[in-house]
Design a protein around this motif. Structure first.
Motif, PDB file in Angstrom:
ATOM      1  N   GLN A 145      38.723  20.935  36.985  1.00 22.82           N
ATOM      2  CA  GLN A 145      37.866  22.293  36.763  1.00 22.82           C
ATOM      3  C   GLN A 145      37.420  22.580  35.438  1.00 22.82           C
ATOM      4  O   GLN A 145      38.197  22.739  34.739  1.00 22.82           O
ATOM      5  CB  GLN A 145      38.376  23.478  37.706  1.00 22.82           C
ATOM      6  N   PRO A 146      35.954  22.850  35.388  1.00 20.16           N
ATOM      7  CA  PRO A 146      35.666  23.439  34.130  1.00 20.16           C
ATOM      8  C   PRO A 146      36.355  25.039  34.110  1.00 20.16           C
ATOM      9  O   PRO A 146      36.501  25.416  35.137  1.00 20.16           O
ATOM     10  CB  PRO A 146      34.381  23.568  34.016  1.00 20.16           C
ATOM     11  N   GLY A 147      36.259  25.500  32.727  1.00 20.51           N
ATOM     12  CA  GLY A 147      36.747  26.909  32.768  1.00 20.51           C
ATOM     13  C   GLY A 147      38.178  27.143  32.496  1.00 20.51           C
ATOM     14  O   GLY A 147      39.194  26.277  32.796  1.00 20.51           O
ATOM     15  N   VAL A 148      38.448  28.217  31.870  1.00 20.20           N
ATOM     16  CA  VAL A 148      39.909  28.554  31.637  1.00 20.20           C
ATOM     17  C   VAL A 148      40.152  29.876  31.780  1.00 20.20           C
ATOM     18  O   VAL A 148      39.295  30.968  31.600  1.00 20.20           O
ATOM     19  CB  VAL A 148      40.319  28.165  29.954  1.00 20.20           C
ATOM     20  N   LEU A 149      41.386  30.363  32.312  1.00 21.17           N
ATOM     21  CA  LEU A 149      41.707  31.634  32.439  1.00 21.17           C
ATOM     22  C   LEU A 149      42.649  32.181  31.364  1.00 21.17           C
ATOM     23  O   LEU A 149      43.729  31.176  30.932  1.00 21.17           O
ATOM     24  CB  LEU A 149      42.285  31.713  33.686  1.00 21.17           C
ATOM     25  N   VAL A 150      42.354  33.177  30.404  1.00 24.28           N
ATOM     26  CA  VAL A 150      43.229  33.577  29.298  1.00 24.28           C
ATOM     27  C   VAL A 150      43.877  35.015  30.108  1.00 24.28           C
ATOM     28  O   VAL A 150      42.778  35.919  30.424  1.00 24.28           O
ATOM     29  CB  VAL A 150      42.330  33.839  28.071  1.00 24.28           C
ATOM     30  N   ILE A 151      45.138  35.151  30.085  1.00 22.29           N
ATOM     31  CA  ILE A 151      45.696  36.552  30.395  1.00 22.29           C
ATOM     32  C   ILE A 151      46.233  37.169  29.222  1.00 22.29           C
ATOM     33  O   ILE A 151      47.136  36.810  28.778  1.00 22.29           O
ATOM     34  CB  ILE A 151      46.787  36.023  31.640  1.00 22.29           C
ATOM     35  N   GLY A 152      45.730  38.398  29.050  1.00 24.43           N
ATOM     36  CA  GLY A 152      45.955  39.067  27.933  1.00 24.43           C
ATOM     37  C   GLY A 152      44.819  39.002  26.991  1.00 24.43           C
ATOM     38  O   GLY A 152      44.495  38.323  26.459  1.00 24.43           O
ATOM     39  N   GLY A 153      44.444  40.421  26.596  1.00 19.83           N
ATOM     40  CA  GLY A 153      43.564  40.540  25.594  1.00 19.83           C
ATOM     41  C   GLY A 153      43.911  41.306  24.211  1.00 19.83           C
ATOM     42  O   GLY A 153      43.244  41.885  23.594  1.00 19.83           O
ATOM     43  N   GLY A 154      44.962  40.902  23.732  1.00 23.50           N
ATOM     44  CA  GLY A 154      45.377  41.326  22.463  1.00 23.50           C
ATOM     45  C   GLY A 154      44.881  40.271  21.372  1.00 23.50           C
ATOM     46  O   GLY A 154      43.906  39.102  21.945  1.00 23.50           O
ATOM     47  N   ILE A 155      45.293  40.003  20.318  1.00 21.00           N
ATOM     48  CA  ILE A 155      44.846  39.155  19.211  1.00 21.00           C
ATOM     49  C   ILE A 155      45.048  37.695  19.798  1.00 21.00           C
ATOM     50  O   ILE A 155      44.139  36.850  19.338  1.00 21.00           O
ATOM     51  CB  ILE A 155      45.294  39.464  17.807  1.00 21.00           C
ATOM     52  N   ALA A 156      46.029  37.502  20.274  1.00 23.99           N
ATOM     53  CA  ALA A 156      46.433  36.045  20.853  1.00 23.99           C
ATOM     54  C   ALA A 156      45.177  35.490  21.941  1.00 23.99           C
ATOM     55  O   ALA A 156      44.687  34.705  21.880  1.00 23.99           O
ATOM     56  CB  ALA A 156      47.782  35.875  21.433  1.00 23.99           C
ATOM     57  N   GLY A 157      44.977  36.278  22.893  1.00 23.54           N
ATOM     58  CA  GLY A 157      44.316  36.286  24.102  1.00 23.54           C
ATOM     59  C   GLY A 157      42.718  36.271  23.419  1.00 23.54           C
ATOM     60  O   GLY A 157      41.866  35.322  23.698  1.00 23.54           O
ATOM     61  N   ILE A 158      42.446  37.063  22.549  1.00 24.04           N
ATOM     62  CA  ILE A 158      41.122  37.159  22.002  1.00 24.04           C
ATOM     63  C   ILE A 158      40.734  35.999  21.136  1.00 24.04           C
ATOM     64  O   ILE A 158      39.815  35.345  21.242  1.00 24.04           O
ATOM     65  CB  ILE A 158      41.111  38.366  20.951  1.00 24.04           C
ATOM     66  N   GLN A 159      41.707  35.593  20.479  1.00 22.41           N
ATOM     67  CA  GLN A 159      41.631  34.198  19.507  1.00 22.41           C
ATOM     68  C   GLN A 159      41.325  33.028  20.534  1.00 22.41           C
ATOM     69  O   GLN A 159      40.497  31.968  20.221  1.00 22.41           O
ATOM     70  CB  GLN A 159      42.698  33.955  18.304  1.00 22.41           C
ATOM     71  N   ALA A 160      42.348  32.956  21.456  1.00 25.63           N
ATOM     72  CA  ALA A 160      42.311  31.742  22.334  1.00 25.63           C
ATOM     73  C   ALA A 160      40.770  31.716  23.047  1.00 25.63           C
ATOM     74  O   ALA A 160      40.251  30.721  23.108  1.00 25.63           O
ATOM     75  CB  ALA A 160      43.584  31.825  23.210  1.00 25.63           C
TER      76      ALA A 160
END
Lengths: 657, 149
Positions: A145-160
């Motif tokens: 499937q296209p698309g990615v789920l990123v869990i967590g919006g700190g600098i790690a999640g933001i950058q990813a």
């Protein structure tokens, strides 16, 4: 007892340098294996996983017409794929190979060399007998499937999220708080460059908020994840905000009018926020939410001050939690950390003496957007004349957190610099060892020493206000041992800052369980391999970024986030993934149609064919756990590669006299 | 002297990884424990355990992920259900319940696995040899005798 079956089995015993051969007698193991029926060739070799080692297998398959290969070496978790690959290159079905773990589970754990050799021989014998029963298996190619789920919006999640979105894939970024930014948004300066944390973070936060490829879900948590690599389905719950963000223009009048104040989480309770609030001025999204537990209207049914002032009429008292279902090809976990807040803080006077602060409180106290607008001040407004900073609070301590958190020395040194710069106060740092492994970190340490900070090697035993001399009156006295000068110290100071380490975030555990990733004894998520797969997890298609995997600083976090993003892009960009053929199947000739397996399957992969009255396994959904095979009363359900006869012969081999 | 012979069935994701960790950390434990890898403790059939006893094992250890941590969601619970049932039946075969043990070992518990292996080996040593195949064929339990061979 076995009978020759006509198979041609090759057995390879690896020395692994001396990792195996210094304990296990590898020639003896090979000689014992040669006595087994059907074994036509045995070899021991220095490094089986090396290119020449693999070539050896390939050449022997061709020359000696081997149809089964046993490699006694390290863990199959490490090199199963390597030797399967070697077989495949020689035209043999990869599942005709089998690995025997004589390193991690023998040479490294056994003292007695004779017993280790005996154990290795027994395990090899089991593998020889088992591999005869192996069947050819074939990998399946499935769409991603296209698309990615990123869990967590700190600098790690933001950058990813930004890296993936810039790579052209859609990202669902889920953050539990009302804003992204995480811990980094709360810092003032970052070590060792002393650049402003907000100045480098907020542009990235804004980019997330406005990126066409990012769907940002704040005040949200992932509630369920199902599926497999390339095809995950996640259910995300967004809490009721009671403010319609599509209508709200973020003017902030509601926050001015709201009469209810509660301690601000973002500012560590050093100041109050309103019941309707934006956590901090640069928050993304920059629109308020109502804290239901604090709001006067929700408590006693009266007030609605915010609704009365709201021009665009964005307040929604009947707002309900919303569920969003997304389908993605991969998942990046970036759930971060929590500062250690355990009993080690109270042991050093935190909570008892108001002038004892922990590191995050000091970060806010020192922050230009914090409660004092960046003025380093005591609670009575005075500027401290002397400050003690205590390293390793709860860290490197068997009672609490045994590990080193990697960042505390450096942020403590940063504190010393900022305090001296802003107040000119005398600063004492109490450390066990100063750990400064990073680019320009040691130089920063040198700089702090040159600035005149007193660096005392020794753990602090006590912080007290019990004065023994006039100098100590009205001060906090830090009692420590200077282990270099070998003397006890009593240092009277105005302010004490405790530097705790990084602990795992409790929410990480819930996320790990949803994704079936393991956590270590400290609660951090376990990577697939500590050296060679630090981004991947035991669950294919799930990648790690940042402190959820272990304490690390911002540069390492950003680097890992970009790595996790590129792993995701690699997977999702390719659009196809191979799934192992190691699944279950149900023999329709044997199936009695009892349907016991139907309800046991955790993936709903087994359905009942009403026409034929038999159970059928969907091999794309099946993950090969074998629960159905274990429960099937008629032996119809079978777990490929872990079939009854394969396991039975392995047991026979292990225990053969 | 012959030594206790023990077969340990370990799930791939948690317990087998934990056993690997014991190795990576170079923690020494009894070589009596021979590990058979399965993908999930939910794959455990009572026959596997009986087969091991029949082939001469003096003790059988089953390890899976801690409750809630199963890679396949709930295979370990299914294993537990079958395990409890089999434990009840062991007496009928003349096998002491102490010869069979189920433990949850996570991927990070290398030291715990090593301790468990040592402890279980001692537990079996105390029970004495089972007699394996002979006991099954003759139908007479031979547990409780000494280790002399």
């Amino acid at each position: 007892m076995t009978k020759p079956s006509g198979h041609r089995i090759g057995v390879y015993v690896c020395h692994c340098g001396v990792n195996i051969s210094s304990v296990v007698n590898v020639t003896e193991v090979a000689a014992q294996a040669a006595k087994e029926d059907d074994v036509v060739l045995t070899k021991d070799y220095k490094f089986m996983c090396s290119a020449p080692g693999q070539d050896l297998i390939r050449a022997d398959i061709a020359e000696h017409k081997l149809d089964r290969v046993v490699v006694a070496a390290c863990s199959p978790r490490m090199h199963d794929d390597t030797f399967r690959g070697a077989c495949a290159k020689a035209g043999l079905n990869p599942y005709f190979s089998h690995m025997v773990n004589i390193r991690e589970q023998d040479s490294w754990v056994t003292k007695d060399k004779a017993l280790a050799t005996q154990k290795a021989s027994a395990l090899v014998r089991a593998a020889v007998r088992r591999v005869r029963r192996h069947e050819p298996l074939y990998s399946k190619e499935v769409d991603v499937q296209p698309g990615v789920l990123v869990i967590g919006g700190g600098i790690a999640g933001i950058q990813a999220a930004l890296t993936i979105a810039d790579g052209g894939q859609h990202v669902w970024l889920v953050e539990k708080e009302p804003t992204i930014g995480g811990h980094m948004a709360r810092f003032d300066k970052t070590f060792p460059t002393l650049d402003c944390s907000a100045c480098i973070l907020t542009p990235k936060m804004n980019a997330v908020g406005s990126h066409p490829n990012i769907t940002l879900l704040t005040s949200s948590e992932v509630k369920d994840v199902s599926g497999y690599i390339g095809n995950f389905k996640a259910v995300i719950e967004t809490r009721a905000r009671y403010v319609d963000h599509d209508v709200c223009n973020g003017c902030g009048l509601c926050m001015e009018k709201c009469p209810k104040k509660v301690p601000s989480e973002f500012d560590e309770g050093l100041v109050q926020r309103k019941a309707i609030y934006i956590p901090f001025p640069q928050a993304v999204p920059n629109k308020p939410v109502i804290d239901r537990d604090a709001c006067t209207f929700f408590q006693n049914g009266k007030c609605k001050a915010c609704e009365k002032i709201c021009g665009p009429q964005a307040i929604r008292w009947d707002d309900k939690p919303r569920m969003t279902e997304v389908q993605v090809g991969s998942v990046v976990v970036a759930t971060g950390f929590e500062m250690y807040r355990g009993p080690a803080l109270a042991e050093l006077g935190y909570g008892k003496y108001p002038e004892v602060y922990h590191a995050l409180e000091f970060e806010r106290l020192n922050n230009a957007s914090g409660p004092t607008e960046g003025k380093i001040a005591m609670r009575d407004g005075r500027t401290p004349q002397s400050v003690a900073i205590v390293h390793c609070v709860g860290s490197r301590d068997k009672k609490y957190k045994p590990y080193c958190s990697r960042v505390c020395c450096m942020y403590s040194l940063k504190f010393a610099h900022l305090i001296k710069e802003k107040t000119g106060a005398e600063v004492w740092e109490f450390y066990i060892d100063v750990r400064s492994p990073g680019k320009a970190y040691e130089e920063f340490y040198d700089r702090i020493r040159e600035e005149g900070t007193h660096l005392i090697r020794g753990k602090v035993g006590q912080v007290t206000d019990a004065a023994l001399t006039d100098d100590e009156r009205g001060k906090l006295i830090v009692v420590a041992e200077d282990t270099l000068a070998q003397q006890r110290l009593r240092v009277p100071v105005d302010m004490v800052i405790l530097s705790p380490g990084l602990a795992s975030a409790p929410k990480s555990l819930a996320v790990a369980q949803l994704l079936k990733c393991s956590t270590d004894k400290d609660g951090f998520l376990i990577e697939k391999h500590p050296k060679l797969a630090p981004i991947e997890t035991a669950t294919d298609g799930v990648f790690l970024a940042g402190c959820c995997q272990g304490p690390k600083d911002i540069p390492d976090t950003v680097a890992q986030a970009q790595a996790a993003a590129s792993m995701s892009l690699q997977l999702v960009g390719k659009g196809k993934v191979l799934i192992e053929g190691r699944t279950a199947w149900a023999d329709s000739e044997l199936c009695s149609g009892c349907r016991i397996c139907n309800s046991l399957c955790p993936y709903g992969a087994i359905t009942f064919d009403e026409a034929k009255k038999v159970s059928v396994v969907n091999e794309v959904l099946c993950k090969g756990c074998g629960t159905c095979a274990a429960a099937c009363p008629s032996g119809a359900a079978q777990a490929r590669h872990f079939k009854d006869d394969q396991i039975f012969t392995e047991i026979e081999g292990v225990l053969a006299p | 002297m012959s030594e206790p012979r023990i077969v340990a069935f370990l799930c791939h994701w948690c317990s087998y990884t934990g056993a690997d960790l014991a190795g990576t950390a170079r923690i020494k434990y009894a070589p009596n424990v021979h590990i058979v890898r399965i993908m999930c403790s939910g794959r455990i059939e009572p026959q596997f355990l009986l087969k091991a006893f029949r082939e001469g094992a003096d003790g059988v250890l089953v390890c899976g992920c801690h409750p809630g941590d199963c890679h396949y969601h709930e295979g370990n619970y299914k294993c537990l259900r079958r395990f409890l049932m089999l434990q009840q039946m062991l007496g009928a075969y003349g096998i002491e319940q102490g010869r069979l043990r189920l433990e949850w070992v996570s991927a990070s518990e290398g030291d715990r696995f090593a301790k468990l292996a040592d402890e279980f080996t001692e537990q079996i040593r105390a029970l004495g040899p089972l007699g394996g195949r002979a006991a099954f064929v003759e139908g007479t339990p031979q547990g409780g005798t000494s280790w002399a061979s």
